[in-house]
Enzyme design. Structure first.
Site, PDB file in Angstrom:
ATOM      1  N   GLU A  49      -5.643  -5.333  -5.173  1.00 43.82           N
ATOM      2  CA  GLU A  49      -4.294  -5.844  -5.403  1.00 43.82           C
ATOM      3  C   GLU A  49      -4.208  -6.871  -6.527  1.00 43.82           C
ATOM      4  O   GLU A  49      -3.176  -6.986  -7.203  1.00 43.82           O
ATOM      5  CB  GLU A  49      -3.732  -6.451  -4.110  1.00 43.82           C
ATOM      6  CG  GLU A  49      -3.277  -5.433  -3.076  1.00 43.82           C
ATOM      7  CD  GLU A  49      -4.394  -4.957  -2.155  1.00 43.82           C
ATOM      8  OE1 GLU A  49      -4.105  -4.323  -1.144  1.00 43.82           O
ATOM      9  OE2 GLU A  49      -5.580  -5.213  -2.479  1.00 43.82           O
TER      10      GLU A  49
ATOM     11  N   ALA B  90      -0.254   1.074  -0.844  1.00 45.78           N
ATOM     12  CA  ALA B  90       1.204   1.074  -0.896  1.00 45.78           C
ATOM     13  C   ALA B  90       1.710   1.811  -2.134  1.00 45.78           C
ATOM     14  O   ALA B  90       1.065   1.812  -3.183  1.00 45.78           O
ATOM     15  CB  ALA B  90       1.726  -0.363  -0.914  1.00 45.78           C
TER      16      ALA B  90
ATOM     17  N   GLU C  33      -6.632  -1.347   4.467  1.00 50.54           N
ATOM     18  CA  GLU C  33      -6.133  -2.215   5.531  1.00 50.54           C
ATOM     19  C   GLU C  33      -5.756  -1.420   6.781  1.00 50.54           C
ATOM     20  O   GLU C  33      -5.982  -1.879   7.907  1.00 50.54           O
ATOM     21  CB  GLU C  33      -4.941  -3.028   5.021  1.00 50.54           C
ATOM     22  CG  GLU C  33      -5.352  -4.068   3.982  1.00 50.54           C
ATOM     23  CD  GLU C  33      -4.176  -4.791   3.370  1.00 50.54           C
ATOM     24  OE1 GLU C  33      -4.115  -6.021   3.485  1.00 50.54           O
ATOM     25  OE2 GLU C  33      -3.309  -4.106   2.770  1.00 50.54           O
TER      26      GLU C  33
END
Length: 295
Positions: A168, A101, A148
């Site tokens: 993360e 992200a 992912e």
């Protein structure tokens, strides 16, 4: 499924897609791609394979909300298009698959906004509801959300030196697009804990040895080409049969054994009503290659 047909294809060359045709979104969805080239799709109509590329190389294909929106829209388009029977998802050639992200965007997201938007739910849903095989072709890094996304695909081909990880925890959050759940199913609780809690990365070669990556390729081999060749082989089989086979396999993830067996049996019986069942069995009995009609 509703057919989009070959009419949605425009013969516009994509330079690093080796001359593939550009696949257009249908009327009413063009604005999803307007002014952006960070998610692209090309079509090899001869083998019914679409290739989707994450194309933000300057940021190692970090996923913005806009990119995710475009990916969701493209998957919906590809699922409806009967000219497409298999999909390859790639990143930058010999570069990054995706670094995850976009952290700059992520820092502006609050808990309330995440709940309101159901952040990442549409992306997960797009992959989970996609009826055709998706093959991830991973080169370089596949970290966080990039890993992912690869895990959400049906098959993973990777370079031996590709690096996978869910880092993360190092920025104060956890995987949120299915990483914890899919990694446990694939590698088991202990290895998943180690990878997630210690920010470990793992190579494509090791993941192939552990059975998560289907095949790992050496540096002089073309991962994307191999993935496309596999997609073409799958696309040559009956479209409804491939769809049912995928549905049966995925039932094992979402049901206990007896329920999964019941789903499999129902789908198996349904194949007997297909024209392609007759085509395939007659070709076998006559020692010929089947010419599937995809219905």
């Amino acid at each position: 499924m509703q057919s989009s047909g070959a009419a949605s294809l425009e013969a516009t060359a994509l330079p690093d897609f080796e001359g593939l045709e550009r696949l257009s979104l249908p009327v009413g969805q063009e604005d999803v791609l307007a002014g952006a080239d960070d998610v692209r799709v090309g079509m090899d109509a001869a083998v019914a394979v679409a290739i989707v590329q994450l194309n933000r190389p300057a940021r190692r294909n970090a996923l913005t909300q806009g990119m995710m929106d475009r990916l969701v829209a493209l998957l919906a388009q590809l699922d409806r298009n009967d000219a497409v029977r298999a999909v390859v998802l790639m990143g930058t050639r010999k570069g990054a698959f995706s670094a995850g992200a976009d952290i700059g965007e992520l820092t502006r997201l609050t808990t309330g906004e995440a709940h309101e938007r159901k952040f990442l739910s549409d992306l997960n849903g797009a992959f989970e509801g996609f009826s055709k095989p998706i093959i991830a072709a991973v080169e370089g890094i596949a970290l966080g959300g990039g890993f992912e996304v690869a895990l959400a695909c049906d098959i993973i081909y990777a370079a031996e030196d590709a690096k996978f990880g869910l880092p993360e925890v190092t920025i104060g959050t956890i995987p949120g697009a299915g990483g914890t759940q899919r990694l446990v199913r694939a590698l088991g609780k202990f290895k998943a804990m180690e990878l997630i809690l210690q920010r470990q990365t793992i190579s494509g070669e090791e993941l192939a040895q552990r059975g998560l990556v289907n095949r790992a390729f050496k540096s002089d081999e073309d991962v994307v080409l191999e993935a496309k060749n596999l997609a073409a082989r799958i696309a040559a089989y009956s479209r409804p049969v491939v769809r049912m086979a995928k549905q049966a396999v995925l039932a094992a993830e979402n049901h206990h054994l007896n329920a999964g067996m019941a789903v499999e049996k129902q789908l198996y019986y349904m194949t007997f009503a297909l024209d392609d069942f007759k085509v395939g069995t007659e070709a076998f009995l006559n020692k010929q290659q089947p010419d599937f009609k995809h219905h």
